[in-house]
Design an enzyme around this catalytic site. Sequence first.
Site, PDB file in Angstrom:
ATOM      1  N   GLY A  84      -0.752   0.436  10.556  1.00 18.15           N
ATOM      2  CA  GLY A  84      -0.059  -0.389  11.277  1.00 18.15           C
ATOM      3  C   GLY A  84       1.662   0.191  11.221  1.00 18.15           C
ATOM      4  O   GLY A  84       2.390   0.005  12.247  1.00 18.15           O
TER       5      GLY A  84
ATOM      6  N   ALA B 204      -0.568  -2.620   7.711  1.00 23.08           N
ATOM      7  CA  ALA B 204      -0.836  -3.862   7.482  1.00 23.08           C
ATOM      8  C   ALA B 204      -0.955  -4.084   6.092  1.00 23.08           C
ATOM      9  O   ALA B 204      -1.507  -3.397   5.447  1.00 23.08           O
ATOM     10  CB  ALA B 204      -2.054  -4.205   8.328  1.00 23.08           C
TER      11      ALA B 204
ATOM     12  N   GLU C 243      -6.956   3.892   8.427  1.00 20.07           N
ATOM     13  CA  GLU C 243      -7.662   2.464   8.542  1.00 20.07           C
ATOM     14  C   GLU C 243      -9.200   2.972   8.265  1.00 20.07           C
ATOM     15  O   GLU C 243      -9.916   2.066   7.799  1.00 20.07           O
ATOM     16  CB  GLU C 243      -7.546   1.986  10.040  1.00 20.07           C
ATOM     17  CG  GLU C 243      -6.122   1.160  10.170  1.00 20.07           C
ATOM     18  CD  GLU C 243      -4.984   2.025  10.431  1.00 20.07           C
ATOM     19  OE1 GLU C 243      -5.003   3.250  10.419  1.00 20.07           O
ATOM     20  OE2 GLU C 243      -3.967   1.346  10.955  1.00 20.07           O
TER      21      GLU C 243
HETATM   22  C1  3H9 Z   1      -3.645  -1.308   9.001  1.00 22.98           C
HETATM   23  O1  3H9 Z   1      -2.495  -0.918   9.240  1.00 22.98           O
HETATM   24  C2  3H9 Z   1      -4.490  -2.150  10.275  1.00 22.98           C
HETATM   25  C3  3H9 Z   1      -3.631  -1.939  11.381  1.00 22.98           C
HETATM   26  O2  3H9 Z   1      -4.042  -0.830  12.174  1.00 22.98           O
HETATM   27  C4  3H9 Z   1      -3.858  -3.238  12.363  1.00 22.98           C
HETATM   28  C5  3H9 Z   1      -3.922  -4.613  12.058  1.00 22.98           C
HETATM   29  C6  3H9 Z   1      -4.310  -5.527  13.008  1.00 22.98           C
HETATM   30  N1  3H9 Z   1      -1.388  -3.432   1.842  1.00 22.98           N
HETATM   31  O3  3H9 Z   1      -1.355   3.600  -3.756  1.00 22.98           O
HETATM   32  P1  3H9 Z   1      -0.467   3.271  -4.653  1.00 22.98           P
HETATM   33  C7  3H9 Z   1      -0.257  -1.143  -3.004  1.00 22.98           C
HETATM   34  S1  3H9 Z   1      -4.550  -1.291   7.705  1.00 22.98           S
HETATM   35  C8  3H9 Z   1      -1.153  -3.807   0.605  1.00 22.98           C
HETATM   36  O4  3H9 Z   1      -0.650   3.077  -6.046  1.00 22.98           O
HETATM   37  P2  3H9 Z   1       0.926   5.667  -4.102  1.00 22.98           P
HETATM   38  C9  3H9 Z   1      -1.370  -0.758  -3.816  1.00 22.98           C
HETATM   39  O5  3H9 Z   1      -2.412  -1.662  -4.018  1.00 22.98           O
HETATM   40  C10 3H9 Z   1      -3.500  -0.677   6.483  1.00 22.98           C
HETATM   41  N2  3H9 Z   1      -0.967  -3.163  -0.642  1.00 22.98           N
HETATM   42  O6  3H9 Z   1       1.022   4.129  -4.575  1.00 22.98           O
HETATM   43  C11 3H9 Z   1      -0.405  -0.742  -5.238  1.00 22.98           C
HETATM   44  O7  3H9 Z   1      -0.488  -1.887  -5.606  1.00 22.98           O
HETATM   45  P3  3H9 Z   1      -0.553  -2.164  -7.241  1.00 22.98           P
HETATM   46  C12 3H9 Z   1      -3.594   0.920   6.659  1.00 22.98           C
HETATM   47  C13 3H9 Z   1      -0.813  -1.897  -0.615  1.00 22.98           C
HETATM   48  O8  3H9 Z   1       2.524   6.137  -3.812  1.00 22.98           O
HETATM   49  C14 3H9 Z   1       1.101  -0.155  -4.585  1.00 22.98           C
HETATM   50  O9  3H9 Z   1       1.047  -0.760  -3.075  1.00 22.98           O
HETATM   51  N3  3H9 Z   1      -2.868   1.611   5.582  1.00 22.98           N
HETATM   52  C15 3H9 Z   1      -0.864  -1.112   0.619  1.00 22.98           C
HETATM   53  O10 3H9 Z   1       0.005   6.581  -4.832  1.00 22.98           O
HETATM   54  C16 3H9 Z   1       1.261   1.177  -4.502  1.00 22.98           C
HETATM   55  O11 3H9 Z   1       0.365   1.824  -3.847  1.00 22.98           O
HETATM   56  C17 3H9 Z   1      -3.448   1.989   4.595  1.00 22.98           C
HETATM   57  O12 3H9 Z   1      -4.694   2.182   4.495  1.00 22.98           O
HETATM   58  C18 3H9 Z   1      -1.008  -2.062   2.063  1.00 22.98           C
HETATM   59  N4  3H9 Z   1      -1.239  -1.244   3.108  1.00 22.98           N
HETATM   60  O13 3H9 Z   1       0.456   5.888  -2.606  1.00 22.98           O
HETATM   61  C19 3H9 Z   1      -2.555   2.789   3.378  1.00 22.98           C
HETATM   62  N5  3H9 Z   1      -0.728   0.028   0.253  1.00 22.98           N
HETATM   63  O14 3H9 Z   1       0.999  -1.457  -7.634  1.00 22.98           O
HETATM   64  C20 3H9 Z   1      -2.885   2.269   2.119  1.00 22.98           C
HETATM   65  C21 3H9 Z   1      -0.502   0.117  -0.810  1.00 22.98           C
HETATM   66  O15 3H9 Z   1      -0.303  -3.754  -7.425  1.00 22.98           O
HETATM   67  N6  3H9 Z   1      -2.101   2.685   1.136  1.00 22.98           N
HETATM   68  N7  3H9 Z   1      -0.536  -0.985  -1.569  1.00 22.98           N
HETATM   69  O16 3H9 Z   1      -1.375  -1.273  -7.626  1.00 22.98           O
HETATM   70  C22 3H9 Z   1      -2.133   4.253   0.834  1.00 22.98           C
HETATM   71  O17 3H9 Z   1      -2.934   4.934   1.189  1.00 22.98           O
HETATM   72  C23 3H9 Z   1      -1.182   4.587  -0.574  1.00 22.98           C
HETATM   73  O18 3H9 Z   1      -1.116   3.142  -1.287  1.00 22.98           O
HETATM   74  C24 3H9 Z   1       0.352   4.984  -0.239  1.00 22.98           C
HETATM   75  C25 3H9 Z   1       1.090   5.107  -1.505  1.00 22.98           C
HETATM   76  C26 3H9 Z   1      -0.135   6.376   0.205  1.00 22.98           C
HETATM   77  C27 3H9 Z   1       0.861   4.289   0.848  1.00 22.98           C
END
Ligand code: 3H9
Length: 726
Positions: free
Chosen positions: A101, A61, A124
């Site tokens: 998600g 999400a 999450e």
């Molecule tokens: C969910 O899914 C809830 C559901 O169960 C239910 C819903 C009802 N959203 O980290 P990076 C951005 S909750 C928005 O530097 P990497 C991040 O801010 C979600 N933005 O790269 C950054 O922006 P900027 C559960 C996001 O390669 C850019 O993407 N998921 C999201 O080192 C690059 O990210 C998580 O908690 C997002 N979900 O790592 C995953 N994710 O360039 C959270 C990333 O402007 N994300 N951005 O600074 C991560 O763990 C890492 O970002 C990931 C990539 C491993 C994906």
Amino acid sequence: MAQYARGAAAVAVIRLHNPPVNALSLTVLQALEDGLKRADADPSVKAVMICGENGKFSAGADIRGFSSPKRHGVPLGPIISLIERSEKPVVAAIEGIALGGGLEVALGCHYRIAHVKAHMGFPEVTIGLLPGAEGTQRLPRLIGVPAALDIITTGRHIPATEALKLGLVDEVVEENTVEAAIRFANKVIGQPLGPRRLSLKPVPKLPNMEAFLSEALVKVKKQAHGCLAPELCFQAVKAATEQPFADGVRKERELFNILLTSGQAQALQYAFFAEREVQKWTTPNGASWKSTSPQPIRKAAVIGLGTMGRGIVTSLVKANIPVVALEQNVEYLNMGRKAVMLLLEREAMKMEQGAQTLDFHNPARLQFTVDFDVLHDVDLVIEAVFENMALKKEIFHKLSRICKPGAFLCTNTSALNIDEIASATSRPHQVIGTHFFSPAHVMRLLEIIYGHHTSPTAIATAVQLAKALKKVGVVVGNCFGFVGNRMMFPYVQQAVFLVEEGSRPEAVDQVLEDFGFKIGPFRMSDLAGLDVGWRSRKGQGLTGASLPPGTPARQRHGHRYSPLPDLLCENSRFGQKTGKGWYQYEKAGGRTAKPDPWLHNFLAQYRDTHHIKTRFIDQEEILERCLFSLINEGFDILAEGIAAGPEHLDVIYINGYGWPKHRGGPMFYASTIGLPRILAKLQKYSEAHPDVPGLQPSAFLKKLVAMGNPPLKEWMSYQSRQSNKL
Ligand code: 3H9
């Protein structure tokens, strides 16, 4: 959005598209739903394949959406049910990442094919939530309760190979995942889908489910340190073991909403974005990440193989950077080598479980020497000798002569003046502070300190080095103690003053541990060693032989001073290493802190000697005096431009000082308490203790209150820079 296309033969392809990580924004979800309906309506489509653009399935999400006041639109759960109900087989092609998600979407699919380098997980919990789109109900049905609980309550990412073993994916491929998934989809056309619908499967039974769950809950609570999400994740999975799917989903939704509005989720999500924001560093004179490229580090050197140096060498080896490790003589070198090898053996064992290897027996990767000349060709040196300015300057002078002109010279110091160290070299623009935290191969924080002459390239290179070491590098300016330790001084000082006035170390620690710190200030001092601060205070002339005769015992430079830590050191109580400090331990080097009657007696005598009337100090005062003085220093740091924003201070405190992440860091916490309240309390305490500068409200805090308590994001727009304190 999500692009719909016809793949080979009868397979429709839905490609999630929302750079950079294909977060499931409302637009993406709408497009996904449209794609599914279109595939369903088209009789020539016999199967569907869902994949993500740019080699990434989806990061889940859109986290920014959780704090948006307009949180309505297409919810994820029903779309996942729609996928699962499809009468045509749906196959997920997982490349890169399928998180949160994103993984829930994949679990709604009837089959999952993953690339060997892909990672999956439910992170999450790390942003204060739980998988809220039926993931807590589907995952245990697929891989069993123990594995599902582990993944959901820790948030850890699992590699595709582990996912295959767990049965989370059906196939792992080394080549083109999308093509493999289309081939797979073609193969399964016409096969019954009932057994593939996870919502219809029972949760696999365990012979001792009840006992297993109660043990798991104890473990989850112990590791949570006051963070709600792990326990609610647990409850959601438990519901899957007790209730039918639909009821479990209702429970999941209810728990999700509790978390979403708990305040902890906002704090953790703030911390998530803060960590990313600080990577985009800037300095007050206009240098920034945008306009500066780092230099490659092909070979590094570490000087000094004490506790810090050993950890730093280990970190570099783990990051695959060839290292030369240098000590002052053969005896120290051999000791250091043994310790480094032991650390690396342990790390190698951990990494082998994750199918990686560490090449540290090869002298081309790790070389030990006492000869400075060996450093002539390294790209970067990290000096990690003990905190002595004269020694550091001597080393930097030598390095400046021996190292090649482009080499960067880093000093691992926790407080010393980077400019003074740089002045010993002929290349002050190449000198930079890299403050590691102990144990350096474990702790994530790297405070990166630029001096007056440090070049933007040196900053960019240090930031890049932090990334390579899998650390969070935070760029800050040069002042005594930089950001982390500078804010720590008033905090620890208040803790000691509280003990002088009538509290006990265990009472103060308890309040701060209940707040969420992993250890309180006294346990921390005992762990770090009281002699470290004692040596520094002696160096500053605050105690010991250089203290001018006639100096009042409890005053220095007209301000209140507590000689208590010095007195403990004079009694050879250096903390854990001597088995006694603010607590007593089972033996020298022991870890279990026990309140010490000797200390209580000593404190009583001390108060008598200095005519201090013992008073009862409540938890609120303990918490406020310790935390608000730390926050107050933070406002001074911001006013002086030592850090570019409050996020920097928060990232430093969360990653280097055990600040509870679910409280978002000290400055975020201040914003949740409200600056007027902090100011009022500081005013009250400073009136009661006018000789304690740390309690006198910062001018910047006062200004922000006068400006109407603006949100944290706007604080820096009110900053007009003051000169720094060095
Ligand atoms: C969910 O899914 C809830 C559901 O169960 C239910 C819903 C009802 N959203 O980290 P990076 C951005 S909750 C928005 O530097 P990497 C991040 O801010 C979600 N933005 O790269 C950054 O922006 P900027 C559960 C996001 O390669 C850019 O993407 N998921 C999201 O080192 C690059 O990210 C998580 O908690 C997002 N979900 O790592 C995953 N994710 O360039 C959270 C990333 O402007 N994300 N951005 O600074 C991560 O763990 C890492 O970002 C990931 C990539 C491993 C994906």
